[in-house]
Design an enzyme around this catalytic site. Sequence first.
Site, PDB file in Angstrom:
ATOM      1  N   PHE A  22      40.708  40.692  36.141  1.00 16.91           N
ATOM      2  CA  PHE A  22      41.898  41.039  35.349  1.00 16.91           C
ATOM      3  C   PHE A  22      41.959  42.546  35.086  1.00 16.91           C
ATOM      4  O   PHE A  22      42.075  42.980  33.945  1.00 16.91           O
ATOM      5  CB  PHE A  22      41.939  40.270  34.019  1.00 16.91           C
ATOM      6  CG  PHE A  22      42.060  38.783  34.162  1.00 16.91           C
ATOM      7  CD1 PHE A  22      43.308  38.191  34.329  1.00 16.91           C
ATOM      8  CD2 PHE A  22      40.931  37.979  34.152  1.00 16.91           C
ATOM      9  CE1 PHE A  22      43.421  36.808  34.479  1.00 16.91           C
ATOM     10  CE2 PHE A  22      41.034  36.599  34.300  1.00 16.91           C
ATOM     11  CZ  PHE A  22      42.276  36.013  34.465  1.00 16.91           C
ATOM     12  N   HIS A  23      41.819  43.304  36.142  1.00 17.30           N
ATOM     13  CA  HIS A  23      41.929  44.756  35.998  1.00 17.30           C
ATOM     14  C   HIS A  23      42.164  45.380  37.375  1.00 17.30           C
ATOM     15  O   HIS A  23      42.027  44.707  38.399  1.00 17.30           O
ATOM     16  CB  HIS A  23      40.656  45.344  35.359  1.00 17.30           C
ATOM     17  CG  HIS A  23      39.425  45.102  36.162  1.00 17.30           C
ATOM     18  ND1 HIS A  23      38.510  44.131  35.848  1.00 17.30           N
ATOM     19  CD2 HIS A  23      38.968  45.699  37.286  1.00 17.30           C
ATOM     20  CE1 HIS A  23      37.543  44.135  36.750  1.00 17.30           C
ATOM     21  NE2 HIS A  23      37.797  45.076  37.635  1.00 17.30           N
TER      22      HIS A  23
END
Length: 133
Positions: free
Chosen positions: A48-49
């Site tokens: 999630f980045h």
Amino acid sequence: MNMKLLQFEMHGDERGNLIALEQYTDIPFEMKRIYYIFDTLSDVRRGFHAHKELKQLIICIKGSCKIFLDDGYEKEIVELNSCAEGLYIYSPIWREMFDFSDDAVLIVIASGYYEEKDYIRNYDEFLDYLEGE
Ligand code: T46
């Protein structure tokens, strides 16, 4: 999408297999850090980045996992299930890793030391960052 699946040469004989990765030949950047991810439960999603500058080569040396990739335009899912294959990410791409097999071990070779300021951990900020590039 600005990523590549790299294939590594396997040196196999009756004793088993061996894969050697050399900087600049197999690893397309100067390496500064190696980390590994293991014992991730199958229902866990992580990542999630995106990274601003960091280049990484991600190898699933045991088991399998999937990686969702999103460069702001295209979305793609890559399955890693071979220690003879590496996912090379060299531009800001949002990534999420999921569907880990029980025995999955990911080795990640990185071009830089761990720096939280290189991470974009919010998806809207990631899209803004791409606009500004
Ligand atoms: C990436 C994907 C594929 C450190 O202290 N040093 C390190 O070098 C790393 C990578 C992490 N950490 C700490 C930071 C967190 O407290 O370890 C913890 C877990 O890291 P994170 O939540 O960022 O892990 P993932 O699996 O979400 O992401 C990692 C990498 O951070 C990232 O660069 O591209 O794997």
